[in-house]
Scaffold this active site. Structure first.
Site, PDB file in Angstrom:
ATOM      1  N   GLU A   1     -38.255 -33.477  47.319  1.00  0.00           N
ATOM      2  CA  GLU A   1     -37.504 -34.522  47.738  1.00  0.00           C
ATOM      3  C   GLU A   1     -38.809 -35.590  47.905  1.00  0.00           C
ATOM      4  OE1 GLU A   1     -35.061 -33.739  51.204  1.00  0.00           O
ATOM      5  OE2 GLU A   1     -33.635 -32.350  49.790  1.00  0.00           O
ATOM      6  N   ILE A   2     -39.444 -35.873  47.143  1.00  0.00           N
ATOM      7  CA  ILE A   2     -40.661 -36.953  47.209  1.00  0.00           C
ATOM      8  C   ILE A   2     -40.246 -38.092  47.573  1.00  0.00           C
ATOM      9  CG2 ILE A   2     -42.544 -37.717  46.140  1.00  0.00           C
ATOM     10  CD1 ILE A   2     -42.826 -34.833  47.030  1.00  0.00           C
TER      11      ILE A   2
END
Length: 777
Positions: A424-425
């Protein structure tokens, strides 16, 4: 990994004893976990050789001082760290080395120190590693003292004062194993051996072995390689003469053909041992052992995941690195018990969320037949809420070294089938600029291991436009968290994409996305076990696991069992409060018998037909829904027994029943393992359950349970799984939650019997024995 015995009895005399004999041998790896001195707080001069640490606490590592508490809403770790303490911790260890070993090369290996660790030997600074999850090694050779009466001191400073540093619990201190390694000048390079088995079949496999020899004394050496199967039989052995050039790395490559290999797979995780030995003349100067599995894993766009040309659905879970009551310093026995329960539910895959794990965890996955998504980071450069001062502060300076070290360390594990380089950058992922950060990491992964695909857990890709911009099209396998319909639509618009659910919830439609779409390679549920942190006070634990901290089954694990188990399954749950209110529980004992008259019941089952009975009266049969949804009944409550019977083709294949409990009368104890060995990693779980006169669990009991133990054992931690319990885990007592609690037990002697007792005021106590057995070599 070799384990030590009776680590509390080790002293400086031990080091004097082993140094006069051990290092006369070839490469020796010494467990360096015993007898460290520890103190919390900043201590001036603690890195110096002559510093006086006698007043410090003596302990063994792995050690997580944060889990010792106390819980406090004002602790700076806050929501992410579960409101447990942060700060600075110092560790020191004194040892001596024999003069005869002064020609050897010495290094120290840490499997993980949380966090921002700095290490000194005899006052000389060796380095700093900000990332608490990474394994690392330092060369000690130039700074050591040799000879009787000459001390050496390793000093370690671990600092996680800068908070909030993580969205989930990290722990604090030297929380993984430590080893001292001695080698000759010509030796196999640390993490320098890579073994691959490209395209094996049941008839033949070719094992490719690449190994590096460094710091060599020039000359001609003999290399011997043995392939040993899991029965201990040498199935193939080769020898070769090698010219080693001094002062540089010498890379050697060999191919060994194995006829009729035993392939590694989920059902039969067959392992081989590869021993590499280096001789100078007839003298063995170094040896190394690597465990491997012969297998072929691949992802296909049309049909998902394949292992040895057999199509599998990866039925996975995400796991954080904490072990509940033991914090981040997790004995391997805790993981064994957890993975055993996950296997019971039908889980066959693990995602290491969201960081490198302890190496022995991957050994266990190899041994038990789990496939693994091995993950590097939770953040790149962009901060995340509740972890604003985390790895994002170090990514630019350290991502390459940390990625390299994880790949070099992990690449020989057959369980690992895919790497993930981010979760979930929040960095800008626009193409092509945003993709460059992804690509530079992928390039490092493939530089050191080009045998596995790379992915990342994409976050809201419809919003970030990575499906349309060209970013996702470049990925080996497209991974996405949640929003399964988006991933389905993306694949159907781009049928050459390989896709996998990197993070998923427990709800029905997300299971159906995996079940019904052949191209969906797998999914990883959030999570396998409840984990510390990522919770809002008064909660200290995130409770999205299939199992709670103490290992108790929950509604979602019972339901998942009906979807993923290969065996016939039937489970009954009811809403805890009247008329469908409250939460799902697996019992037939309401909080208030007088006000509970309308019970909403779900039965989770993979059987063709389920019939429900209340006090032996049939409430009707229901067929299995095509969409795997639960079978539902609304029942007028009666005290007694509710029973569900599952049938296939008219034959009873599974059943379960719950009976209303009376007043608490006694405690019964059960054990996860009947025996334990005296080493740090071996444990048994003792479950204390409060029951009535008939032995029925009193699901509403919350009495204080006091554990006691004979001196042949020790209580490592206690727990009850309650996410709002702030009493901590270190003492001998805890309150029952839903009628039970656990104590985690280790041996304190090499033989004998451990007797564990549990007392509750006013109830008949419980007692159970556990035998101490010799440690397996």
């Amino acid at each position: 990994m070799k384990k030590h015995k009776n680590i509390k009895t080790y002293s400086l005399l031990f080091f004097l004893a082993f140094t006069t004999t051990v290092f006369a041998q070839v490469r020796k790896t010494i467990n360096f976990d015993a007898n460290w001195q520890f103190i919390k707080g900043e201590i001036a001069g603690a890195e110096k050789l002559d510093f006086n640490d006698k007043s410090w606490r003596t302990l063994d590592v792995p050690h997580d001082w944060s889990i010792e508490g106390p819980y406090d809403r004002e602790n700076p770790t806050a929501r992410g760290g579960g409101y447990l303490p942060a700060g600075i911790g110092w560790y020191r260890k004194t040892f001596q080395l024999d003069e005869a070993d002064s020609k050897k090369l010495f290094s120290i290996e840490f499997d993980g120190v949380m966090a921002n660790s700095e290490v000194w030997i005899n006052g000389k600074h060796l380095g700093k590693r900000p990332y608490g999850y990474i394994s690392f090694v330092y060369d000690l050779t130039p700074y050591l003292n040799f000879g009787k009466g000459k001390n050496n001191v390793i000093a370690v400073r671990a600092d996680n004062t800068i908070q909030p540093a993580s969205r989930y619990y990290t722990g604090a201190g030297i929380y993984r194993h430590v080893r001292l390694v001695a080698v000759n000048k010509t030796h196999f390079k640390h993490w320098g051996t890579q073994i691959t088995t490209p395209n094996p079949t049941a008839k033949k496999a070719v094992i490719n072995i690449k190994t590096e020899i460094e710091n060599g004394v020039a000359g001609t050496y003999k290399l011997q390689i043995d392939i040993i199967d899991n029965s201990g039989k040498v199935v193939k052995s080769i020898e070769s003469q090698e010219n080693i050039v001094a002062g540089k790395n010498n890379e050697l490559s060999k191919e060994i053909e194995i006829i009729n290999p035993k392939l590694w797979n989920i059902e039969a995780p067959n392992l081989y041992t590869v021993t590499t030995k280096l001789y100078s003349g007839k003298t063995l100067i170094d040896n190394e052992t690597t465990t491997i599995g012969i297998r072929n894993a691949e992802f296909r766009a049309e049909t998902g995941f394949w292992l040895n040309n057999k199509n599998y659905k990866i039925k996975g879970v995400c796991l954080h690195h904490d072990g509940g009551a033991v914090g981040a310093a997790v004995p391997l026995g805790v993981w064994k018990e957890r993975l055993k329960k996950l296997k019971e539910v039908g889980v066959n895959g693990i995602r290491t969320s969201h960081n490198p794990v302890a190496p022995e965890f991957l050994d266990l996955c190899d041994q038990m037949g789990f496939v693994v998504m091995d993950e590097t980071f939770d953040t790149w450069t962009a901060a995340k809420h509740n972890g604003e001062k985390g790895y994002n502060l170090n990514f630019k300076d350290w991502w390459e070294q940390d990625t390299k070290d994880m790949i070099l360390r992990d690449r020989n594990h057959p369980s690992i089938v895919i790497y993930s380089i981010g979760n979930e950058i929040h960095d800008n992922l626009s193409y092509p600029e945003g993709y460059k950060t992804y690509k530079m990491q992928e390039d490092v992964v493939k530089k050191y291991d080009n045998t596995r695909p790379v992915t990342m857990a994409l976050f809201r890709p419809a919003n970030s436009k990575v499906y349309l911009s060209g970013f996702a099209a470049q990925m080996d396998v497209v991974g996405q968290n949640y929003r399964e319909n988006e991933l389905i639509a993306a694949h159907e618009a781009n049928p050459t994409w390989k896709v996998i659910g990197t993070e998923n919830t427990h709800v029905l439609n997300q299971w159906l996305a995996l079940r019904d779409k052949p191209y969906m390679a797998g999914q990883f549920l959030w999570t396998g076990y409840d984990y510390l942190g990522e919770a809002d006070w008064p909660e200290t634990t995130n409770n999205q696991g299939l199992f709670d901290r103490a290992g108790n089954w929950k509604q979602q694990s019972l339901q998942r069992d009906s979807w993923w188990s290969e065996e016939p399954v039937v489970h009954i749950v009811r809403k805890s409060d009247n008329a469908g209110a409250g939460f799902w529980v697996a019992d037939w004992t309401p909080n208030d018998f007088d006000t509970y008259d309308n019970a909403k019941i779900n039965v989770y089952s993979n059987c063709d037909e389920v019939e429900l009975f209340l006090n032996d009266k049939s409430l009707g049969s229901l067929k299995k829904p095509a969409d795997d949804s639960p079978r539902e009944w609304n029942v007028t409550f009666e005290e007694g027994t509710i029973k569900a019977i599952g049938k296939n083709n008219g034959k009873i294949v599974a059943q379960e029943e719950h009976t209303s409990a009376g007043k608490p009368a006694k405690i019964i104890l059960t054990k996860s393992n009947a025996t334990v060995a005296n080493n740090w990693d071996d444990v048994t779980f003792i479950t204390a359950t409060i029951v009535d006169e008939k032995g029925i669990r009193c699901a509403n009991a919350d009495n204080l349970i006091k554990f006691s133990i004979t001196d042949s054992g020790k209580i490592v931690a206690v727990d009850n799984g309650n996410i709002i319990d702030h009493e901590g885990y270190q003492g001998p007592a805890t309150r029952a939650y839903q009628g039970s609690a656990i104590a985690i037990i280790k041996a304190a002697k090499d033989n004998g019997t451990i007797t564990i007792k549990a007392d509750v005021e006013g109830l008949t106590p419980g007692s159970i024995p556990v035998e101490i057995v010799a440690e397996k070599k």
